[in-house]
Write a protein that holds these residues in place. Sequence first.
Motif, PDB file in Angstrom:
ATOM      1  N   ASN B  18       0.848  -1.195   0.000  1.00 10.28           N
ATOM      2  CA  ASN B  18       0.000   0.000   0.000  1.00 10.28           C
ATOM      3  C   ASN B  18       0.881   1.241   0.000  1.00 10.28           C
ATOM      4  OD1 ASN B  18      -2.074  -1.843   0.393  1.00 10.28           O
ATOM      5  ND2 ASN B  18      -2.063  -1.547   2.604  1.00 10.28           N
ATOM      6  N   TYR B  19       0.372   2.317  -0.615  1.00 14.32           N
ATOM      7  CA  TYR B  19       1.117   3.572  -0.571  1.00 14.32           C
ATOM      8  C   TYR B  19       0.175   4.726  -0.871  1.00 14.32           C
ATOM      9  CZ  TYR B  19       5.446   6.152  -0.341  1.00 14.32           C
ATOM     10  OH  TYR B  19       6.454   6.981   0.077  1.00 14.32           O
ATOM     11  N   THR B  20       0.618   5.929  -0.484  1.00 11.42           N
ATOM     12  CA  THR B  20      -0.185   7.131  -0.693  1.00 11.42           C
ATOM     13  C   THR B  20       0.626   8.187  -1.430  1.00 11.42           C
ATOM     14  OG1 THR B  20      -1.466   6.711   1.327  1.00 11.42           O
ATOM     15  CG2 THR B  20      -1.507   8.955   0.435  1.00 11.42           C
ATOM     16  N   ILE B  21      -0.010   8.786  -2.427  1.00 11.77           N
ATOM     17  CA  ILE B  21       0.556   9.930  -3.141  1.00 11.77           C
ATOM     18  C   ILE B  21      -0.148  11.181  -2.626  1.00 11.77           C
ATOM     19  CG2 ILE B  21       0.794  11.018  -5.402  1.00 11.77           C
ATOM     20  CD1 ILE B  21       0.675   8.172  -6.610  1.00 11.77           C
ATOM     21  N   TYR B  22       0.635  12.234  -2.426  1.00 12.05           N
ATOM     22  CA  TYR B  22       0.101  13.466  -1.852  1.00 12.05           C
ATOM     23  C   TYR B  22       0.098  14.596  -2.874  1.00 12.05           C
ATOM     24  CZ  TYR B  22       0.784  10.995   2.528  1.00 12.05           C
ATOM     25  OH  TYR B  22       0.736  10.063   3.530  1.00 12.05           O
ATOM     26  N   CYS B  23      -0.945  15.413  -2.780  1.00 12.48           N
ATOM     27  CA  CYS B  23      -1.062  16.579  -3.651  1.00 12.48           C
ATOM     28  C   CYS B  23      -1.418  17.777  -2.773  1.00 12.48           C
ATOM     29  CB  CYS B  23      -2.146  16.335  -4.699  1.00 12.48           C
ATOM     30  SG  CYS B  23      -2.493  17.759  -5.739  1.00 12.48           S
ATOM     31  N   ASN B  24      -0.485  18.703  -2.654  1.00  8.76           N
ATOM     32  CA  ASN B  24      -0.705  19.927  -1.886  1.00  8.76           C
ATOM     33  C   ASN B  24      -0.879  21.098  -2.836  1.00  8.76           C
ATOM     34  OD1 ASN B  24       0.122  19.308   1.165  1.00  8.76           O
ATOM     35  ND2 ASN B  24       1.477  18.177  -0.180  1.00  8.76           N
ATOM     36  N   TYR B  25      -1.738  22.036  -2.451  1.00  2.00           N
ATOM     37  CA  TYR B  25      -1.919  23.221  -3.288  1.00  2.00           C
ATOM     38  C   TYR B  25      -1.960  24.460  -2.416  1.00  2.00           C
ATOM     39  CZ  TYR B  25      -6.817  22.157  -2.166  1.00  2.00           C
ATOM     40  OH  TYR B  25      -7.988  21.855  -1.523  1.00  2.00           O
ATOM     41  N   SER B  26      -1.656  25.587  -3.031  1.00  2.00           N
ATOM     42  CA  SER B  26      -1.293  26.765  -2.232  1.00  2.00           C
ATOM     43  C   SER B  26      -2.418  27.756  -1.971  1.00  2.00           C
ATOM     44  CB  SER B  26      -0.138  27.516  -2.909  1.00  2.00           C
ATOM     45  OG  SER B  26      -0.536  27.957  -4.198  1.00  2.00           O
ATOM     46  N   THR B  27      -3.501  27.716  -2.755  1.00  2.00           N
ATOM     47  CA  THR B  27      -4.577  28.680  -2.516  1.00  2.00           C
ATOM     48  C   THR B  27      -5.912  27.959  -2.412  1.00  2.00           C
ATOM     49  OG1 THR B  27      -4.976  29.090  -4.867  1.00  2.00           O
ATOM     50  CG2 THR B  27      -3.345  30.471  -3.787  1.00  2.00           C
ATOM     51  N   THR B  28      -6.890  28.663  -1.939  1.00  2.00           N
ATOM     52  CA  THR B  28      -8.197  28.052  -1.691  1.00  2.00           C
ATOM     53  C   THR B  28      -8.797  27.490  -2.971  1.00  2.00           C
ATOM     54  OG1 THR B  28      -8.592  29.579   0.127  1.00  2.00           O
ATOM     55  CG2 THR B  28     -10.513  28.477  -0.815  1.00  2.00           C
ATOM     56  N   SER B  29      -9.249  26.283  -2.893  1.00  2.00           N
ATOM     57  CA  SER B  29      -9.953  25.663  -4.014  1.00  2.00           C
ATOM     58  C   SER B  29     -10.754  24.492  -3.474  1.00  2.00           C
ATOM     59  CB  SER B  29      -8.980  25.178  -5.084  1.00  2.00           C
ATOM     60  OG  SER B  29      -9.690  24.470  -6.088  1.00  2.00           O
ATOM     61  N   ASP B  30     -11.898  24.231  -4.063  1.00  4.79           N
ATOM     62  CA  ASP B  30     -12.655  23.052  -3.645  1.00  4.79           C
ATOM     63  C   ASP B  30     -12.923  22.113  -4.812  1.00  4.79           C
ATOM     64  OD1 ASP B  30     -15.900  24.747  -3.364  1.00  4.79           O
ATOM     65  OD2 ASP B  30     -14.468  24.533  -5.003  1.00  4.79           O
ATOM     66  N   ARG B  31     -12.058  22.213  -5.829  1.00  8.38           N
ATOM     67  CA  ARG B  31     -12.189  21.308  -6.968  1.00  8.38           C
ATOM     68  C   ARG B  31     -10.825  20.720  -7.287  1.00  8.38           C
ATOM     69  NH1 ARG B  31     -16.058  24.918  -7.608  1.00  8.38           N
ATOM     70  NH2 ARG B  31     -17.958  24.353  -8.705  1.00  8.38           N
ATOM     71  N   LEU B  32     -10.756  19.404  -7.270  1.00  7.58           N
ATOM     72  CA  LEU B  32      -9.480  18.756  -7.550  1.00  7.58           C
ATOM     73  C   LEU B  32      -9.729  17.507  -8.380  1.00  7.58           C
ATOM     74  CD1 LEU B  32      -6.446  18.541  -5.293  1.00  7.58           C
ATOM     75  CD2 LEU B  32      -7.198  16.446  -6.448  1.00  7.58           C
ATOM     76  N   TYR B  33      -8.827  17.266  -9.313  1.00  7.24           N
ATOM     77  CA  TYR B  33      -8.970  16.175 -10.260  1.00  7.24           C
ATOM     78  C   TYR B  33      -7.716  15.315 -10.231  1.00  7.24           C
ATOM     79  CZ  TYR B  33     -12.477  19.416 -12.118  1.00  7.24           C
ATOM     80  OH  TYR B  33     -13.533  20.273 -12.262  1.00  7.24           O
ATOM     81  N   TRP B  34      -7.907  14.032 -10.405  1.00  3.93           N
ATOM     82  CA  TRP B  34      -6.782  13.108 -10.579  1.00  3.93           C
ATOM     83  C   TRP B  34      -6.863  12.486 -11.974  1.00  3.93           C
ATOM     84  CZ3 TRP B  34      -2.583  12.420  -7.563  1.00  3.93           C
ATOM     85  CH2 TRP B  34      -2.635  12.864  -6.233  1.00  3.93           C
ATOM     86  N   TYR B  35      -5.677  12.447 -12.618  1.00  5.04           N
ATOM     87  CA  TYR B  35      -5.566  11.853 -13.938  1.00  5.04           C
ATOM     88  C   TYR B  35      -4.463  10.815 -13.931  1.00  5.04           C
ATOM     89  CZ  TYR B  35      -8.323  15.733 -15.841  1.00  5.04           C
ATOM     90  OH  TYR B  35      -9.323  16.631 -16.119  1.00  5.04           O
ATOM     91  N   ARG B  36      -4.581   9.885 -14.869  1.00  2.48           N
ATOM     92  CA  ARG B  36      -3.553   8.870 -15.069  1.00  2.48           C
ATOM     93  C   ARG B  36      -3.022   8.998 -16.490  1.00  2.48           C
ATOM     94  NH1 ARG B  36      -3.491   2.368 -14.278  1.00  2.48           N
ATOM     95  NH2 ARG B  36      -2.103   1.909 -16.030  1.00  2.48           N
ATOM     96  N   GLN B  37      -1.704   8.835 -16.641  1.00  2.00           N
ATOM     97  CA  GLN B  37      -1.106   8.840 -17.980  1.00  2.00           C
ATOM     98  C   GLN B  37      -0.162   7.650 -18.099  1.00  2.00           C
ATOM     99  OE1 GLN B  37       1.653  12.047 -19.002  1.00  2.00           O
ATOM    100  NE2 GLN B  37       0.882  12.046 -21.108  1.00  2.00           N
TER     101      GLN B  37
END
Lengths: 112, 113
Positions: B18-37
């Motif tokens: 098992n493992y976790t990938i992290y995504c941090n962002y710097s300003t307020t937002s309530d919409r986030l998307y994950w994509y695979r390539q």
Amino acid sequence: NAGVTQTPKFRILKIGQSMTLQCTQDMNHNYMYWYRQDPGMGLKLIYYSVGAGITDKGEVPNGYNVSRSTTEDFPLRLELAAPSQTSVYFCASSYDGNQPQHFGDGTRLSIL
Amino acid sequence: ELKVEQNPLFLSMQEGKNYTIYCNYSTTSDRLYWYRQDPGKSLESLFVLLSNGAVKQEGRLMASLDTKARLSTLHITAAVHDLSATYFCAVDRSTSGNTPLVFGKGTRLSVIA
């Protein structure tokens, strides 16, 4: 279902040449986008459009132009190609800003 | 200016772990998307997270969003080779959905036997 179609898939240009990358979508999406992806990097937005007749600059617009005369088509024009424009170009579309973007297969462009 | 940071950028993991990938962002937002390539391929939408506390699951992947912490996670359970790909998070700059996404640099995942 065609989705987002990009042509050509590959192209080699000489420095100073110009060309147009074609993008068309058949999903009646309002929003369309052009990105470039450099090796090992994420996507950088070049231009986008929220509807026919409306275009706006993204993060890296210099050296590129776009037009959106129809809902379906969003061509990207390179004038005076430079080696720094060697990249993979992706076109994407979405119904609106809240929906996930659908991507084309990309155009691999080399400028020598 | 919105900045989106993913970590790790490279991840090699054994099958079954098992493992976790992290995504941090710097300003307020309530919409986030994950994509695979996949290598040499286009991007495929995985998850759309539209509110604080949103959790989505598909197979061995589960994504969550904490808008207060400005953090999204992509958790991989019992990894299999087919999950080898590059995973991107992308954040909407606005709360209205009318501005383009800003993408992270991607996490290149390699699952090995």
